[in-house]
Design an enzyme around this catalytic site. Structure first.
Site, PDB file in Angstrom:
ATOM      1  N   GLU A  94     -10.130  18.554 -27.078  1.00  0.00           N
ATOM      2  CA  GLU A  94     -10.810  19.831 -26.916  1.00  0.00           C
ATOM      3  C   GLU A  94     -10.498  20.773 -28.074  1.00  0.00           C
ATOM      4  O   GLU A  94      -9.423  20.716 -28.668  1.00  0.00           O
ATOM      5  CB  GLU A  94     -10.368  20.502 -25.614  1.00  0.00           C
ATOM      6  CG  GLU A  94     -10.755  19.754 -24.363  1.00  0.00           C
ATOM      7  CD  GLU A  94     -10.266  20.440 -23.111  1.00  0.00           C
ATOM      8  OE1 GLU A  94     -10.677  20.014 -22.026  1.00  0.00           O
ATOM      9  OE2 GLU A  94      -9.473  21.399 -23.203  1.00  0.00           O
ATOM     10  N   CYS A 107      -9.225  27.425 -31.987  1.00  0.00           N
ATOM     11  CA  CYS A 107      -8.069  26.840 -31.313  1.00  0.00           C
ATOM     12  C   CYS A 107      -8.239  25.322 -31.362  1.00  0.00           C
ATOM     13  O   CYS A 107      -9.228  24.791 -30.845  1.00  0.00           O
ATOM     14  CB  CYS A 107      -8.003  27.339 -29.878  1.00  0.00           C
ATOM     15  SG  CYS A 107      -6.640  26.626 -28.920  1.00  0.00           S
ATOM     16  N   CYS A 114      -1.204  15.222 -23.665  1.00  0.00           N
ATOM     17  CA  CYS A 114       0.077  15.868 -23.961  1.00  0.00           C
ATOM     18  C   CYS A 114       1.178  15.209 -23.136  1.00  0.00           C
ATOM     19  O   CYS A 114       0.985  14.961 -21.942  1.00  0.00           O
ATOM     20  CB  CYS A 114       0.010  17.357 -23.645  1.00  0.00           C
ATOM     21  SG  CYS A 114       1.544  18.257 -24.021  1.00  0.00           S
ATOM     22  N   CYS A 118       3.513  20.013 -18.304  1.00  0.00           N
ATOM     23  CA  CYS A 118       3.711  21.335 -17.702  1.00  0.00           C
ATOM     24  C   CYS A 118       2.813  21.446 -16.457  1.00  0.00           C
ATOM     25  O   CYS A 118       1.633  21.085 -16.505  1.00  0.00           O
ATOM     26  CB  CYS A 118       3.371  22.438 -18.692  1.00  0.00           C
ATOM     27  SG  CYS A 118       4.441  22.451 -20.159  1.00  0.00           S
ATOM     28  N   CYS A 121      -0.711  23.200 -16.537  1.00  0.00           N
ATOM     29  CA  CYS A 121      -1.627  22.838 -17.619  1.00  0.00           C
ATOM     30  C   CYS A 121      -2.405  21.570 -17.289  1.00  0.00           C
ATOM     31  O   CYS A 121      -1.814  20.518 -17.017  1.00  0.00           O
ATOM     32  CB  CYS A 121      -0.828  22.639 -18.912  1.00  0.00           C
ATOM     33  SG  CYS A 121      -1.852  22.146 -20.314  1.00  0.00           S
ATOM     34  N   CYS A 334      -6.978  25.236 -21.563  1.00  0.00           N
ATOM     35  CA  CYS A 334      -6.660  23.960 -22.191  1.00  0.00           C
ATOM     36  C   CYS A 334      -6.704  22.804 -21.197  1.00  0.00           C
ATOM     37  O   CYS A 334      -6.048  22.846 -20.156  1.00  0.00           O
ATOM     38  CB  CYS A 334      -5.277  24.049 -22.836  1.00  0.00           C
ATOM     39  SG  CYS A 334      -4.860  22.602 -23.799  1.00  0.00           S
TER      40      CYS A 334
END
Length: 347
Positions: A94, A107, A114, A118, A121, A334
């Site tokens: 993204e 961005c 990832c 977290c 997220c 995100c």
């Protein structure tokens, strides 16, 4: 022969390769960079100030690998534009264009997925695949600029992934963005956002560059941060803050901290005071971010709690703002767009 992505090359390496391997004159590097980074022409055959022979040499040895736009969502509220971009291996990442009154920001992502997981997220919950190459990171910006027919003057590494776990490629992209013959972005218009990898934060301080550092903190204590950011088990709050002190001592630059406000978890005046104590004499700027829609089901605090948290920081000498929400009517946070597309593909 396997062609190389020309976007993977810094200026000096590209010039050396063109000169020593292809026999092109030095000034050709400037012309090629102008076509790619200024005019956004991604086809060697269209570079009309190069000879046919030079264009053929380039085509035989290089490709200009720009990600394909799979999906694009544009906010009707503020124009924020979210892109789902497909790479050559069919993985997707993204990237976002965000409009503010005084600037436009791109961005961009540094990893496919990832590894940090977290809890707030969507990217972290969708899993981790791999690091992005230098060219794949740069290609996101070029794809969006081409689509928007505009030059973006501000870049934040705040998309999918942890930039400091892809350290070498990220640093190389900064060289490309900053170089006067390539993107020519002022380093002060480039921000690296990290969840806090202490050794790499200190290494950033050794680079002697003018870019900005942003640290995703999100809680003032280890007890709280452990619950939402698993990386805190490896790098506790105090270690992250100490690395920021070392970075600041080396660079003399203020550090920005991102702080997601979660209702009933980290949004009290007591939490704000703990944050003040944690920072001590560190020169900081705090961006307060009411939590977005998230996999854990966390909720935003009330406006009263948000304002009280902000006031507590400011009264105690901390520069802080509540970050303006952008793209609230689209999947702008995100990982949201990619996660939704992955779910639909697996049905």
């Amino acid at each position: 022969m396997q062609t190389k992505n020309i976007l993977d090359f810094e200026y000096s390496d590209l010039q050396s390769y063109l000169l020593n391997e292809l026999g092109l004159e030095k000034f050709r590097t400037d012309q090629i960079c102008d076509w790619i980074y200024k005019k956004r022409v991604f086809d060697f055959e269209s570079m009309t100030n190069l000879s046919k022979d030079d264009r053929q040499k380039l085509s035989d040895n290089f490709k200009i690998s720009i990600p394909h736009i799979v999906k694009k969502e544009v906010s009707k509220i503020d124009g924020t534009t979210k892109y789902l971009l497909e790479l050559e291996d069919r993985n997707t990442v993204e990237a976002v264009i965000i409009y503010y009154p005084s600037r436009t920001i791109a961005c961009i992502s540094t990893q496919v997925g990832c590894p940090l997981k977290c809890s707030f997220c969507s990217t972290g919950q969708s899993g981790y695949v791999r690091n992005l190459s230098t060219g794949e990171i740069i290609g996101q910006l070029l794809a969006m600029e081409k689509d928007k027919e505009m030059d973006v003057k501000n870049v934040v590494y705040m998309g999918m992934g942890e930039p400091l776990l892809n350290f070498n490629n990220v640093v190389q992209t900064i060289e490309i963005l900053n170089h006067p013959k390539m993107k020519k972005l002022g380093a002060r218009h480039i921000t690296i956002s990290t969840a806090g990898i202490p050794q790499k934060i200190e290494e950033l301080g050794d680079l002697n560059k003018e870019f900005r550092l942003s640290v995703s903190l999100h809680a003032p204590t280890n007890l709280q941060r452990d619950q939402i950011m698993p990386i805190n088990h490896k790098y506790p709050v105090e270690q992250v803050i100490q690395s920021c002190r070392i970075y600041q001592k080396k660079t003399k630059k203020r550090v920005t901290f991102e702080y997601i406000l979660i209702k009933g978890f980290n949004d009290s005046k007591e939490d704000a005071l703990k944050l003040v104590e944690l920072f001590g004499d560190l020169k900081v700027m705090v961006n307060l971010i009411p939590v977005n829609e998230n996999p854990a089901g966390f909720e935003k605090p009330s406006k009263r709690f948000i304002q009280a948290f902000l006031d507590t920081l400011v009264k105690n000498g901390i520069d802080a703002v509540v970050r303006a929400e952008k793209g609230s009517d689209i999947s702008a946070a995100c990982g949201q767009l990619r996660t939704r597309e992955l779910k639909e593909a697996n049905r």
